[in-house]
Design an enzyme around this catalytic site. Structure first.
Site, PDB file in Angstrom:
ATOM      1  N   GLY A   1     -21.441  29.671  21.335  1.00  0.00           N
ATOM      2  CA  GLY A   1     -21.494  29.477  19.880  1.00  0.00           C
ATOM      3  C   GLY A   1     -22.952  29.313  19.485  1.00  0.00           C
TER       4      GLY A   1
ATOM      5  N   ILE B   1     -24.836  26.684  19.367  1.00  0.00           N
ATOM      6  CA  ILE B   1     -25.621  25.826  20.273  1.00  0.00           C
ATOM      7  C   ILE B   1     -25.889  26.558  21.601  1.00  0.00           C
ATOM      8  CG2 ILE B   1     -25.638  23.612  21.543  1.00  0.00           C
ATOM      9  CD1 ILE B   1     -24.054  22.431  19.133  1.00  0.00           C
TER      10      ILE B   1
ATOM     11  N   ARG C   1     -14.761  32.526  24.784  1.00  0.00           N
ATOM     12  CA  ARG C   1     -13.455  33.067  24.393  1.00  0.00           C
ATOM     13  C   ARG C   1     -13.585  34.547  24.011  1.00  0.00           C
ATOM     14  NH1 ARG C   1     -10.976  30.023  19.401  1.00  0.00           N
ATOM     15  NH2 ARG C   1     -13.102  30.455  18.850  1.00  0.00           N
TER      16      ARG C   1
ATOM     17  N   ILE D   1     -22.939  19.172  27.151  1.00  0.00           N
ATOM     18  CA  ILE D   1     -23.287  18.662  25.819  1.00  0.00           C
ATOM     19  C   ILE D   1     -22.168  19.025  24.829  1.00  0.00           C
ATOM     20  CG2 ILE D   1     -25.784  18.604  26.118  1.00  0.00           C
ATOM     21  CD1 ILE D   1     -25.929  21.314  24.620  1.00  0.00           C
TER      22      ILE D   1
ATOM     23  N   ARG E   1     -17.959  18.364  24.955  1.00  0.00           N
ATOM     24  CA  ARG E   1     -17.137  17.164  24.798  1.00  0.00           C
ATOM     25  C   ARG E   1     -16.687  16.695  26.179  1.00  0.00           C
ATOM     26  NH1 ARG E   1     -18.914  16.446  20.558  1.00  0.00           N
ATOM     27  NH2 ARG E   1     -17.910  16.255  18.543  1.00  0.00           N
TER      28      ARG E   1
ATOM     29  N   GLU F   1     -15.891   7.122  25.448  1.00  0.00           N
ATOM     30  CA  GLU F   1     -17.201   6.732  24.923  1.00  0.00           C
ATOM     31  C   GLU F   1     -17.039   5.451  24.124  1.00  0.00           C
ATOM     32  OE1 GLU F   1     -18.950  10.027  22.801  1.00  0.00           O
ATOM     33  OE2 GLU F   1     -18.836  11.338  24.534  1.00  0.00           O
TER      34      GLU F   1
ATOM     35  N   HIS G   1     -24.275  10.142  24.131  1.00  0.00           N
ATOM     36  CA  HIS G   1     -23.903  11.102  23.081  1.00  0.00           C
ATOM     37  C   HIS G   1     -24.968  11.160  21.968  1.00  0.00           C
ATOM     38  CE1 HIS G   1     -20.180  13.163  21.152  1.00  0.00           C
ATOM     39  NE2 HIS G   1     -21.298  13.734  20.754  1.00  0.00           N
ATOM     40  N   ILE G   2     -26.162  11.618  22.370  1.00  0.00           N
ATOM     41  CA  ILE G   2     -27.281  11.655  21.413  1.00  0.00           C
ATOM     42  C   ILE G   2     -27.746  13.085  21.136  1.00  0.00           C
ATOM     43  CG2 ILE G   2     -28.156   9.315  21.811  1.00  0.00           C
ATOM     44  CD1 ILE G   2     -30.232  10.620  23.781  1.00  0.00           C
ATOM     45  N   GLY G   3     -26.863  14.065  21.396  1.00  0.00           N
ATOM     46  CA  GLY G   3     -27.249  15.473  21.239  1.00  0.00           C
ATOM     47  C   GLY G   3     -27.952  15.777  19.928  1.00  0.00           C
TER      48      GLY G   3
END
Ligand code: DGY
Length: 320
Positions: free
Chosen positions: A155, A157, A177, A235, A237, A266, A285-287
């Site tokens: 995608g 990212i 996909r 990065i 889920r 989390e 979780h600081i992406g």
């Protein structure tokens, strides 16, 4: 008057904008989620709801949310929301795509280099007073340049991550996909099967969203196909990874290391085995966490709420 529920403390400059639209009810904590019971109570009265990943939006909460028109999620991923149920209740769901793409890819890249070059171990080594002399293989790691990098999830990212690889003379593989011919042409990325990606990559980077197709995709079988010194980066889920299988793979040197910005639970338990492993780097979780990007994400949520409350189309609506 419209009631706007905000489930996390956000800066005044945004609260003021929301106050122009209605009565704002904000949970005043930055690092603690609003208790579920209170959330369920508050949402009953709300017309708009500004939420974070910590809030689970399901039928239990939507069936009482009679006045609710919009759920603005402060994230691009929206696996915390039952979108079908929201649609059934005629509630719009919005997310924050695009504004966080580059920042999130940058974090993924940082994580990959950090694990590859054993940066956290090296820093601890110095801090703990162990540095006595230069050594030929002292904390030697793995090169990214000249390697094969497999991106799972092409995608925005994923593409942004592939753009960052351009200066590193890497072979880029991807699995998604559907095929992205633009990425193949512009980024010289090669579409491969999932198994090929696992078998050929020195670095496997997961940027995929959590869906029924991606859940538990990285399981014992997947790790057993990876190279023994491969580094796995996530990065996307946490629930895309079977963490027990990952721990086994790390312990039995089926793979070389991992860097995770996202976890199944989390925050991670302080006594979680992953936190004790030298070859695992775990981030909270600081992406998308740069100040500018978080400002943009919050502004987008505010703009989506504004659009809906003014009877206009939201900017970034989610459809299942
Ligand atoms: C997202 O946007 O989905 C991130 O994981 C949260 O920043």
């Amino acid at each position: 008057m419209d009631k706007i529920l905000v489930t996390r403390k956000i800066p005044d400059k945004f609260v003021q904008q929301l106050q122009q639209l209605g009565e704002v009810q904000m949970w005043n904590e930055e690092f603690e989620p609003m208790p579920r019971e209170q959330f369920l109570k508050e949402i009953e009265e709300s017309t708009a709801c500004f939420i974070t990943l910590s809030e689970k939006i399901d039928e239990e909460c939507l069936k009482h949310a009679e006045h609710l028109k919009i759920i603005a999620n402060l994230a691009v991923g929206y696996d915390n929301i039952d979108v079908d149920s929201a649609t059934k209740h005629d509630i719009d769901v919005t997310n924050t795509p695009n504004v966080l793409t580059e920042t999130t890819a940058e974090l993924g890249f940082t994580l990959m280099l950090t694990v590859a070059r054993r940066i956290i171990e090296a820093e601890h080594y110095v801090q703990e007073g162990n540095w006595k002399s230069w050594g030929p293989y002292l904390l030697s790691g793995k090169d990214v340049h000249g390697s094969t990098v497999g991106i799972y999830g092409m995608g925005e990212i994923g593409k942004s991550f592939a753009r960052r690889l351009q200066g590193f003379n890497t072979e880029i593989l991807y699995h998604n996909r559907s095929r992205h011919e633009d990425a193949e042409q512009q980024l010289n990325a090669q579409y491969v099967s999932f198994d090929d990606l696992l078998e050929r990559s020195d670095f496997v980077v997961c940027t995929a969203p959590l869906t029924s197709e991606t859940a538990d995709k990285f399981n014992a079988t997947a790790f057993s196909k990876m190279k023994n010194d491969a580094i796995f980066i996530n990065i996307g889920r946490g629930a895309i990874v079977d963490e027990e299988a990952l721990i086994e793979a790390l312990e039995h040197h089926q793979i070389g290391g991992c860097g995770l910005d996202v976890l199944r639970e989390e925050p991670i338990r302080f006594d979680h085995p992953l936190l004790k492993m030298n070859n695992a780097v775990i981030l909270p979780h600081i992406g998308s966490a740069s100040v500018v990007t978080r400002d943009r994400m919050i502004q987008l949520c505010v703009d989506n709420i504004k659009a809906i409350l003014q009877g206009e189309q939201p900017l970034t609506q989610v459809h299942n």
